[in-house]
Design an enzyme around this catalytic site. Structure first.
Site, mmCIF file in Angstrom:
data_model
loop_
_atom_site.group_PDB
_atom_site.id
_atom_site.type_symbol
_atom_site.label_atom_id
_atom_site.label_comp_id
_atom_site.label_asym_id
_atom_site.label_seq_id
_atom_site.Cartn_x
_atom_site.Cartn_y
_atom_site.Cartn_z
ATOM 1 N N GLY A 47 4.102 1.888 0.032
ATOM 2 C CA GLY A 47 3.918 2.275 1.427
ATOM 3 C C GLY A 47 4.876 3.377 1.830
ATOM 4 O O GLY A 47 5.474 3.334 2.899
ATOM 5 N N HIS A 48 5.021 4.377 0.943
ATOM 6 C CA HIS A 48 5.899 5.500 1.227
ATOM 7 C C HIS A 48 5.534 6.674 0.310
ATOM 8 O O HIS A 48 4.713 6.540 -0.584
ATOM 9 C CB HIS A 48 7.374 5.112 1.037
ATOM 10 C CG HIS A 48 7.735 4.774 -0.372
ATOM 11 N ND1 HIS A 48 7.666 3.487 -0.862
ATOM 12 C CD2 HIS A 48 8.158 5.541 -1.412
ATOM 13 C CE1 HIS A 48 8.049 3.478 -2.123
ATOM 14 N NE2 HIS A 48 8.333 4.718 -2.488
ATOM 15 N N ALA A 49 6.183 7.793 0.565
ATOM 16 C CA ALA A 49 6.086 8.978 -0.294
ATOM 17 C C ALA A 49 7.496 9.493 -0.517
ATOM 18 O O ALA A 49 8.420 9.142 0.222
ATOM 19 C CB ALA A 49 5.234 10.056 0.366
ATOM 20 N N ARG A 94 2.002 6.408 -1.748
ATOM 21 C CA ARG A 94 1.591 5.380 -2.692
ATOM 22 C C ARG A 94 1.755 4.008 -2.091
ATOM 23 O O ARG A 94 2.691 3.740 -1.342
ATOM 24 C CB ARG A 94 2.359 5.482 -4.003
ATOM 25 C CG ARG A 94 3.733 4.833 -4.094
ATOM 26 C CD ARG A 94 4.882 5.569 -3.417
ATOM 27 N NE ARG A 94 4.931 6.987 -3.603
ATOM 28 C CZ ARG A 94 5.513 7.611 -4.604
ATOM 29 N NH1 ARG A 94 6.181 6.937 -5.509
ATOM 30 N NH2 ARG A 94 5.508 8.906 -4.680
#
Length: 132
Positions: A47-49, A94
């Site tokens: 839940g981040h990039a 992702r």
């Protein structure tokens, strides 16, 4: 999309197989290694990039899905073979989900933990990618 499937060398033996990560198998020097385990099947991770870091995700045991999104395209990739990894380069959102029982995800990163390299909200990611 800024991702790549990496096939790790597999040395087959009747006593058990070995996969090796050395030399030029991955396109960056290793700065950090960590792994996810005991993830409930209903849970999601990621839940981040990353703005700059690259990460190679390898399913050491079991399987899980990686949902990647670069704001132009969204794809789901199932990882379920310990000699096949997913290289996620910078500027790719992702999320990991659908973990099988006993799944272990090994992550090899090009950088040490640096909070300023993370984008943790999808709207902020969209703004970052579009240059806002």
């Amino acid at each position: 999309m800024n991702i790549e499937i990496i096939q790790l060398p597999k040395i087959e033996d009747v006593r058990g197989n070995i996969s090796v990560i050395e030399k030029d198998i991955i396109p960056f020097p290793i700065k950090r290694v960590y792994y996810l385990y005991d993830v409930p099947s209903s849970a999601a991770r990621g839940g981040h990039a990353h703005k700059e870091q690259f990460e190679l995700l390898i399913p050491i045991s079991g399987s899980f899905d990686v949902v990647v999104n670069d704001t132009n395209e969204k794809r789901t990739i199932t990882l379920n073979k310990p000699n096949i990894g997913l290289l996620i380069k910078s500027n790719v959102w992702r999320e990991l989900d659908n973990f099988s029982s006993g799944a272990v995800c090994l992550v090899i990163s090009s950088g040490e933990f640096l909070e300023s390299d993370y984008i943790r909200e999808f709207k902020d990611f969209e703004d970052f990618v579009s240059g806002k």
